[in-house]
Each structure stands twice: as C-alpha cells, then as structure tokens.
Enzyme design. Sequence first.
Site, PDB file in Angstrom:
ATOM      1  N   CYS A 122       0.879  -1.168   0.000  1.00 17.74           N
ATOM      2  CA  CYS A 122       0.000   0.000   0.000  1.00 17.74           C
ATOM      3  C   CYS A 122       0.918   1.218   0.000  1.00 17.74           C
ATOM      4  CB  CYS A 122      -0.955  -0.031   1.192  1.00 17.74           C
ATOM      5  SG  CYS A 122      -0.130  -0.017   2.800  1.00 17.74           S
ATOM      6  N   HIS A 123       0.491   2.313   0.590  1.00 16.75           N
ATOM      7  CA  HIS A 123       1.335   3.509   0.613  1.00 16.75           C
ATOM      8  C   HIS A 123       2.464   3.374   1.632  1.00 16.75           C
ATOM      9  CE1 HIS A 123       1.575   8.166   0.518  1.00 16.75           C
ATOM     10  NE2 HIS A 123       2.714   7.659   0.891  1.00 16.75           N
TER      11      HIS A 123
END
Length: 146
Positions: free
Chosen positions: A105-106
Amino acid sequence: MHIRGVTSSAELIMSGHAYNAPPVRSLAFAGKGTPLNINPQWEVHPAQVKAWLDAHEDLPLLDVRQPKEWSAGHIDAAKLIPLDQLETQIPAINNYADRRIVIHCHLGKRSLVATALLRSKGFRNVHSMAGGIEAWNLLLTGKLQR
C-alpha cells in the site's frame, strides 16, 4: 471487512489470533540512514521484492491502495485490488493461495491488514511489503512520490 468479531483494522492487526508479533528487526534504507522496521513473519523488504521481480519470479504483487493513489504512481508488476474490495475479490485470486504473494500500500498499514485477511482465508505465504510504495520509491529511486 469482518473477521470473527474483529471490527476495525487496528483490531485485526493487533488481535492475538490475527497478528502474533515476533521481534521486529530494524534495517536502514540503503545509504539513507532512515530506519525501516521489519517483522519478518509478516513483512518483506522492498529490495527483496525487487530482486524477485528482477529474477522474473511469478510473484503476485497486490496493491491495496485506492485507484486515485494508483494513478499517481504504481509498480508496473502490481495488480490493483483496493483493500475495501479485497474480501470480495478472493475468488479471483484463489489460485494464488499456495504461492508467495506480496501486498503493498502507501506506507504498510493497509497491506498488513490485507495480509492478515488473506492468511485468515487460507493463503499460506503472503507478506506485506514493509514501508509500502513509499519505501520502494525511497530505496530504489531515491525519491518520495506523494
């Protein structure tokens, strides 16, 4: 997303049966001096993911960010399945259940939630990419992409 009495992402990650945290290792970003804490039972270092991809391993790499984040930049080999859609997409990725899977993800929180979800559904060899795409970018390009 609902997993046996777990009502939030934080509970999912911290619940005793979904997340048994072993000791955390701290590795520095190459030449950057920035620590990257890795829990080897749950996470894999971005450099290892790149090595697997460079070796042309058949590695499912799932990106659980939102489409807007994906459009801002993504790893070419990744497949976008936003976290809020992952549970309904399990039939589409069921053929990965016995393979090594990396989720990112981020920054790494949502990918840990996704890792716990897939493990609870019988996926055996799934790990979160520590630090997410932010660590990937900093380690491998020297740039932060926001």
